[in-house]
Design a protein around this motif. Sequence first.
Motif, short mmCIF file in Angstrom:
data_model
loop_
_atom_site.label_atom_id
_atom_site.label_comp_id
_atom_site.label_asym_id
_atom_site.label_seq_id
_atom_site.Cartn_x
_atom_site.Cartn_y
_atom_site.Cartn_z
N GLN A 4 35.16 -2.36 -41.04
CA GLN A 4 35.90 -1.31 -40.37
C GLN A 4 37.30 -1.73 -39.96
O GLN A 4 38.14 -0.90 -39.64
CB GLN A 4 35.14 -0.84 -39.11
N LEU A 10 34.49 -5.75 -37.22
CA LEU A 10 34.16 -4.40 -36.77
C LEU A 10 35.04 -4.04 -35.59
O LEU A 10 35.30 -4.88 -34.72
CB LEU A 10 32.69 -4.33 -36.36
N LEU A 12 35.19 -1.64 -32.38
CA LEU A 12 34.37 -0.79 -31.52
C LEU A 12 35.24 -0.20 -30.42
O LEU A 12 35.95 -0.93 -29.73
CB LEU A 12 33.23 -1.60 -30.91
N ARG A 13 35.20 1.10 -30.26
CA ARG A 13 35.95 1.77 -29.19
C ARG A 13 35.00 2.07 -28.03
O ARG A 13 33.91 2.62 -28.23
CB ARG A 13 36.60 3.05 -29.70
N ASP A 75 39.58 -0.87 -27.30
CA ASP A 75 39.13 -1.18 -28.66
C ASP A 75 38.86 -2.68 -28.72
O ASP A 75 39.71 -3.50 -28.37
CB ASP A 75 40.20 -0.81 -29.69
N PRO A 92 26.60 0.84 -31.37
CA PRO A 92 27.23 1.25 -30.11
C PRO A 92 26.28 1.24 -28.92
O PRO A 92 26.64 0.76 -27.83
CB PRO A 92 27.73 2.67 -30.42
N VAL A 95 25.56 -2.40 -27.86
CA VAL A 95 26.66 -2.99 -27.09
C VAL A 95 26.66 -2.44 -25.66
O VAL A 95 26.86 -3.19 -24.70
CB VAL A 95 28.00 -2.72 -27.79
N ALA A 112 30.51 4.68 -26.74
CA ALA A 112 30.95 3.63 -27.65
C ALA A 112 30.82 4.15 -29.06
O ALA A 112 29.90 4.92 -29.37
CB ALA A 112 30.13 2.36 -27.46
N VAL A 114 31.88 2.95 -33.41
CA VAL A 114 32.56 2.15 -34.41
C VAL A 114 33.64 3.02 -35.06
O VAL A 114 33.39 4.17 -35.40
CB VAL A 114 31.57 1.64 -35.47
#
Length: 252
Positions: A4, A10, A12-13, A75, A92, A95, A112, A114
């Motif tokens: 991503q 990756l 992750l937001r 992010d 998500p 995490v 969360a 991706v």
Amino acid sequence: MTDQGGDGRLVLRLRYTKLGKLRWLSHRDLARVLERALRRARLPVAYSAGFSPHPLLSFGLALPTGCESTAEYLDVRLEPTPGLLEAGPALPDLVRRELGPALPQGVAVLAAAVLEGSSRSLQQIVTACEWQLLAPGADPAALRRRAAELLDAESVPVARQRRGALVEEDLRPGLLALRVEDPQADPEPSGPQVVAELATGVPGARPDGLARALGIPGALVRRTHQWTNVEGSRREPLDAVPPALVPEGAAR
């Protein structure tokens, strides 16, 4: 799960809160809190190369000290370890579960996701923020009159300290919307609530300046939304309900 971040990592937001006493933490101090929480949760955060490696984190717009928020963004670039790759669409939620116990009271991850493709900076895509100003003891009718005056005005000068000097800035160009809501029917009346939308990138469009212009300088201020405009579509960077996968710079 595919690459991503364009480099095998990756992205992750996270959408998180900043509430209660933690609103007095500076943006930099809160960044340190989140970095420590990521380490405690033993998440495989990616680090930069070079002599002094640092975690690859990208924060959203800085929240003014003293303000609360239910719409802060971060992010995080993660190394694609076997455990993360095996999690797949459940990453998500995984995490969120691991990170939650490591966070202090007042900070909670609401969502969360991706990110797909190469991600642009949150600071680049957010064009406006929505704010709530809670004013206990204020007169709703008087606040409505003052709000109407601000919306009708061609200019709303507000003074603020900048680099030790008092400067005057114009709030009006960044004031996109403004309304006053009656107190909620709670056991303890909370007072009228002002809801405002302020543009980003406009020097005078700050919630503390708006509070002073409204005559409620001691109001409790909370950021509730950050709005993007991606290809003509108005969205938040991430919904409060956690989707598993979202396009870059957009909500579900």
